[in-house]
Design an enzyme around this catalytic site. Structure first.
Site, PDB file in Angstrom:
ATOM      1  CB  CYS A 111      -0.994  -0.285   1.405  1.00  0.00           C
ATOM      2  SG  CYS A 111      -2.006  -1.059   1.402  1.00  0.00           S
ATOM      3  CG  HIS A 249      -2.938   3.029   3.003  1.00  0.00           C
ATOM      4  ND1 HIS A 249      -3.265   3.249   1.530  1.00  0.00           N
ATOM      5  CD2 HIS A 249      -2.406   1.553   4.059  1.00  0.00           C
ATOM      6  CE1 HIS A 249      -4.020   2.444   1.778  1.00  0.00           C
ATOM      7  NE2 HIS A 249      -3.277   1.500   2.705  1.00  0.00           N
ATOM      8  CG  ASN A 279      -6.072  -0.762   2.071  1.00  0.00           C
ATOM      9  OD1 ASN A 279      -5.472  -0.507   1.242  1.00  0.00           O
ATOM     10  ND2 ASN A 279      -5.844  -1.156   3.286  1.00  0.00           N
TER      11      ASN A 279
END
Ligand code: UT7
Length: 325
Positions: A111, A249, A279
């Site tokens: 990520c 993030h 996400n």
């Protein structure tokens, strides 16, 4: 000389998966998901949508937004944790769709991939590359275990792209990249690679799905984001109060809140859209940043601090002055 983002593009699937949809599939409920993660819905790729197709869509928009033609792109970097297929790299498919013949490579940093990509692209620009197309693209819905309520409520699909080129302005001011491989087992797809090739047993054991030790990843994520963001600010001689926009993030609204609190950055200056996308791994930072650019919140001259973390466990921060030339 520094590098700046001269164009951007976003692409998300039409398909939506709401918390109510998930209630019908696993033992979960809307109240738990909203309270523990901040997520209300995610975008899910349809049968004809893939990491490369979403990435190419975002990439085409970014090239146009930068006022360029595909032939002007000198390097393509695709950050992804959910590649099109094991061989070849996703950049080959994205490049073909966009009509590129320049070099391309995939960047695997979980990520944190898009922020890693910003730093890599800036380095290539400093080395003389004119226009780098950086894409963060994911179809996490393809690797999430539909029966694991600890992960299937979290992830979504999407893509964000940026063109980077040289600028006389301040551009990317400072950065920090890191990876602690001792924690690699906390977030992984255990099978399907060199160590554990695909067999009937790996399939039966559901080892081609994403596995995550959520609580431990949570703890490490807050620490990594805070330490990396502080170090990056220090390298630029700046304070959290100098940051106009913090772009973390989007893994969990509670991680974002905890990290922003510790850094002393108020929620009004923190970009959050996890409620609508979940996400999306390497697509989450471009989705949050470029939505805020498009609606006029992020303006020329604003100081933007992007911080990501993910499988590896990786972390990455980049501090930049927003400006398109
Ligand atoms: O981008 C890559 C990095 N990824 C992340 O940063 C994710 C980090 N981790 C997290 O965001 C959180 O740890 C989760 C959202 C995954 C889990 O939240 P948590 O507050 O850490 O919950 P937990 O794992 O401690 O579980 C608490 C309870 C458990 O039940 P018991 O044992 O207390 O009875 C779980 O079984 O919540 C239960 N639970 C659920 N309940 C309803 C776990 N998932 C669910 C669910 N719906 N989907």
């Amino acid at each position: 000389m520094s590098a700046t983002i001269t164009g951007y593009g976003l692409a998300v699937p039409e398909g939506r998966l709401t918390n109510a949809d998930l209630e019908a599939r696993v033992d979960t409920n809307d109240a738990w998901i909203v309270e523990r993660t901040g997520i209300r819905e995610r975008r899910i790729a349809g049968p004809d949508e893939t990491t490369a197709s979403l990435g190419a869509l975002a990439g085409a928009i970014a090239i146009k937004d930068a006022g360029l033609q595909p032939a002007d792109i000198d390097l393509l970097i695709v950050a992804t944790a959910t590649p099109e297929q094991p061989i070849p790299h996703t950049g080959a498919f994205v490049g073909e769709t966009l009509g590129l013949r320049c070099g391309s490579f995939d960047l695997g940093a979980g990520c944190a991939g898009f922020v890693y990509g910003l730093v890599a692209a800036a380095g290539m620009v400093a080395a003389g590359t004119r226009n780098v197309l950086l894409i963060g693209a994911e179809t996490l819905s393809r690797v999430v275990d539909p029966e694991d309520r600890g992960t299937c409520v979290l992830f979504g699909d999407g893509a964000g792209a940026a063109v980077l080129a040289a600028t006389d302005r301040r551009g990317i001011l400072a950065w920090d990249l890191g990876c602690d491989g001792s924690a690699a087992h906390l977030l992984e797809i255990p099978a399907g690679g060199s160590r554990r090739p695909t067999t009937i047993d790996t399939i039966a054991a559901r080892d081609h799905y994403l596995k995550m030790a959520g609580q431990e990843v949570f703890r490490r994520a807050v620490r990594a984001v805070v330490d990396s963001a502080r170090l990056t600010l220090e390298r630029a001689g700046m304070e959290p109060s100098d940051v106009n926009w913090f772009v973390p993030h989007q893994a969990n609204a509670r991680i974002i809140e905890a990290a922003a609190n510790r850094l002393g950055i108020p929620s009004e200056r923190t970009l959050v859209n996890i409620d609508r996308y979940g996400n999306t791994s390497s697509a989450s930072i471009p989705l949050a940043l470029f939505e805020a650019v498009a609606d006029g919140r992020v303006r020329e001259g604003d100081i933007v601090l992007a911080s990501g973390f993910g499988a590896g466990m990786t972390w990455a921060s980049a501090l930049l002055e927003w400006g398109r030339q």
